[in-house]
Design an enzyme around this catalytic site. Structure first.
Site, mmCIF file in Angstrom:
data_model
loop_
_atom_site.group_PDB
_atom_site.id
_atom_site.type_symbol
_atom_site.label_atom_id
_atom_site.label_comp_id
_atom_site.label_asym_id
_atom_site.label_seq_id
_atom_site.Cartn_x
_atom_site.Cartn_y
_atom_site.Cartn_z
ATOM 1 N N ASN A 26 50.281 45.019 43.258
ATOM 2 C CA ASN A 26 49.623 44.813 41.965
ATOM 3 C C ASN A 26 50.166 45.909 41.050
ATOM 4 O O ASN A 26 49.747 47.061 41.134
ATOM 5 C CB ASN A 26 48.103 44.924 42.110
ATOM 6 C CG ASN A 26 47.408 44.836 40.755
ATOM 7 O OD1 ASN A 26 48.045 44.576 39.732
ATOM 8 N ND2 ASN A 26 46.096 45.059 40.741
ATOM 9 N N LYS A 28 49.760 46.279 37.997
ATOM 10 C CA LYS A 28 48.854 46.611 36.884
ATOM 11 C C LYS A 28 49.652 46.648 35.575
ATOM 12 O O LYS A 28 50.595 45.873 35.419
ATOM 13 C CB LYS A 28 48.105 47.912 37.178
ATOM 14 C CG LYS A 28 47.443 47.852 38.566
ATOM 15 C CD LYS A 28 46.481 48.945 38.855
ATOM 16 C CE LYS A 28 45.892 48.746 40.247
ATOM 17 N NZ LYS A 28 44.858 49.685 40.596
ATOM 18 N N HIS A 111 39.891 41.417 39.628
ATOM 19 C CA HIS A 111 40.154 42.819 39.980
ATOM 20 C C HIS A 111 39.073 43.700 39.355
ATOM 21 O O HIS A 111 38.607 43.432 38.241
ATOM 22 C CB HIS A 111 41.546 43.240 39.495
ATOM 23 C CG HIS A 111 41.969 44.547 40.058
ATOM 24 N ND1 HIS A 111 41.530 45.747 39.541
ATOM 25 C CD2 HIS A 111 42.745 44.854 41.123
ATOM 26 C CE1 HIS A 111 42.038 46.731 40.275
ATOM 27 N NE2 HIS A 111 42.773 46.216 41.237
ATOM 28 N N GLU A 113 39.238 46.410 37.869
ATOM 29 C CA GLU A 113 39.580 46.922 36.527
ATOM 30 C C GLU A 113 39.270 45.875 35.465
ATOM 31 O O GLU A 113 38.865 46.211 34.348
ATOM 32 C CB GLU A 113 41.057 47.344 36.502
ATOM 33 C CG GLU A 113 41.248 48.656 37.258
ATOM 34 C CD GLU A 113 42.593 48.802 37.932
ATOM 35 O OE1 GLU A 113 43.535 48.071 37.567
ATOM 36 O OE2 GLU A 113 42.700 49.647 38.845
ATOM 37 N N GLU A 183 38.586 45.243 47.937
ATOM 38 C CA GLU A 183 39.021 46.483 47.292
ATOM 39 C C GLU A 183 37.799 47.319 46.904
ATOM 40 O O GLU A 183 37.199 47.096 45.851
ATOM 41 C CB GLU A 183 39.807 46.151 46.022
ATOM 42 C CG GLU A 183 41.078 45.387 46.268
ATOM 43 C CD GLU A 183 42.139 45.701 45.223
ATOM 44 O OE1 GLU A 183 43.259 46.020 45.627
ATOM 45 O OE2 GLU A 183 41.847 45.656 44.016
ATOM 46 N N GLY A 189 43.083 53.834 43.334
ATOM 47 C CA GLY A 189 43.763 54.848 42.524
ATOM 48 C C GLY A 189 43.206 56.245 42.698
ATOM 49 O O GLY A 189 43.476 57.134 41.904
ATOM 50 N N SER A 229 44.266 52.542 47.583
ATOM 51 C CA SER A 229 45.028 53.687 48.098
ATOM 52 C C SER A 229 45.712 53.392 49.431
ATOM 53 O O SER A 229 45.887 54.295 50.245
ATOM 54 C CB SER A 229 44.137 54.936 48.197
ATOM 55 O OG SER A 229 43.654 55.291 46.911
HETATM 56 P P1 13P Z 1 45.903 51.704 44.438
HETATM 57 O O1 13P Z 1 46.737 51.233 45.610
HETATM 58 O O2 13P Z 1 46.704 52.395 43.389
HETATM 59 O O3 13P Z 1 44.703 52.460 44.889
HETATM 60 O O4 13P Z 1 45.347 50.364 43.741
HETATM 61 C C1 13P Z 1 44.778 49.395 44.513
HETATM 62 C C2 13P Z 1 44.551 48.200 43.683
HETATM 63 O O5 13P Z 1 43.775 48.221 42.753
HETATM 64 C C3 13P Z 1 45.325 47.000 43.997
HETATM 65 O O6 13P Z 1 44.841 45.905 43.295
#
Ligand code: 13P
Length: 268
Positions: A26, A28, A111, A113, A183, A189, A229
Site C-alpha cells: 500500500n 499510500k 483503510h 487512514e 490492520e 506506521g 509495521s
Molecule cells: P505500515 O506498514 O507503514 O505500518 O503501514 C501499514 C498499512 O497501513 C498498510 O495498509
C-alpha cells in the site's frame, strides 16, 4: 471463546491448498508516475519467482504507469479507494468501473487512514465493497482496532462487527473477490507490530466471523492479511501463523529489497 486458539495450534504454516498467500504494497500517497515506474522496475526481477500473489497498491494518478510497468509480470495493480456509483456528479471520486476498465484488478477499501481522515464509515466501506465486486474488482477490505479499543478489550467484537458490516450483501460466490486485511490502527506506521500471536488471534476471529456467515469451508478459502509495521525482519514470523495469509505493507513496500524479502517470506 469461539476464537481463542490454544498455544500449540499456533506455529503452523497457513494451508496454501485452502487459500493463496497475498502480499500487497500500500504505497499510500507516495510516488509520482515516473517514480512508480522506477520502483516497479526495481521490484519486478526481485519477485519474479514469487510463490505468492504480489500486488502494488498505487495512487490513482500512478495507475497507467503501474499497469504499463507490470505488463507481462506476476505483479497485479491495486487502487487505494473507489466509489460505488458507475459515473455521475461525484466530484473528486473515481468509480470501481473506471478502475476495472483500465485493467486494475484490486482495490484497498476501508483503510483506517480513510476512516480517520476522509470520513469513511462501516456503511460506506460496505457500499464501496459492493461497488468494487460488482465491477469485477477484488476488494481488500481493511479492519482493525485503535489502541484504546484494544485496551478496553473490545478488539474481537469490533473487528467482527467491522467485517460483518463491510460484507453485508456479499454472497458466498462473491467471497472469492474478497480479501480481508487486519490492520491494528496502533501498529500502522508506528514501528509497533502486533505480536505474531496477536495477529493470528484476530485473523482467526475474522475467519470465525466469516464461518458464521458463510460456513467453515467458504471461510477457509478467504485470504486474511495482516498489516501494520510488517517489514523484512518480522514478516516471516507473522506469516508463519496459520490464519495470517499475507500482508498489507505500507512503509516497507516503498523499498524494493524489503518488499521482496516479505514476498520471499510469504513464498515459503
Ligand atoms: P505500515 O506498514 O507503514 O505500518 O503501514 C501499514 C498499512 O497501513 C498498510 O495498509
Amino acid at each position: 471463546m469461539l476464537w481463542t486458539l490454544s498455544s500449540n495450534e499456533r506455529l503452523v504454516y497457513m494451508n496454501k491448498n485452502l487459500r493463496s498467500a497475498v502480499i500487497a504494497g500500500n504505497w499510500k500517497m507516495n510516488k509520482t508516475p515516473d517514480e512508480a515506474t522506477a520502483l516497479i522496475n526495481e521490484i519486478k526481477p526481485l519477485v519474479a519467482d514469487a510463490g505468492c500473489k504480489v500486488i502494488v497498491g498505487v495512487p490513482f494518478i500512478d495507475i497507467p504507469a503501474a499497469l504499463e510497468a507490470t505488463k507481462g509480470s506476476n505483479i497485479a495493480v491495486s487502487a487505494q479507494n473507489c466509489y460505488w456509483k458507475e459515473s455521475g456528479a461525484f466530484t473528486g471520486e473515481v468509480s470501481a468501473k473506471m478502475l476495472k476498465t483500465m485493467g486494475v484488478e484490486y482495490c484497498i477499501l476501508g483503510h483506517s487512514e480513510r476512516r480517520t481522515y476522509f470520513g469513511d464509515t462501516d456503511a460506506t466501506v460496505n457500499q464501496r465493497t459492493l461497488g468494487a465486486i460488482e465491477a469485477g474488482l477484488t476488494a481488500i477490505v481493511c479492519v482493525g482496532e485503535t489502541l484504546s479499543q484494544r485496551e478496553q478489550g473490545i478488539t474481537n467484537e469490533l473487528v467482527a462487527m467491522q467485517t460483518k458490516i463491510a460484507l453485508g450483501g456479499v454472497s458466498a460466490e462473491q467471497l472469492s473477490q474478497i480479501i480481508i486485511a487486519y490492520e491494528p490502527v496502533w501498529a500502522i506506521g508506528t514501528g509497533k507490530t502486533a505480536t505474531a500471536e496477536q495477529a493470528n488471534e484476530v485473523c482467526a476471529v475474522i475467519r470465525a466471523t466469516l464461518a458464521e456467515i458463510y460456513g467453515r469451508e467458504a471461510a477457509d478459502g478467504v485470504t486474511i492479511q495482516y498489516g501494520g509495521s510488517m517489514n523484512a525482519g518480522n514478516a516471516e514470523e507473522l506469516l508463519a501463523q496459520p490464519d495470517v495469509d499475507g500482508g498489507l505493507i505500507g512503509g516497507a513496500s516503498l523499498k524494493a529489497p524489503d518488499f521482496a524479502k516479505i514476498v520471499e517470506a510469504a513464498s515459503k
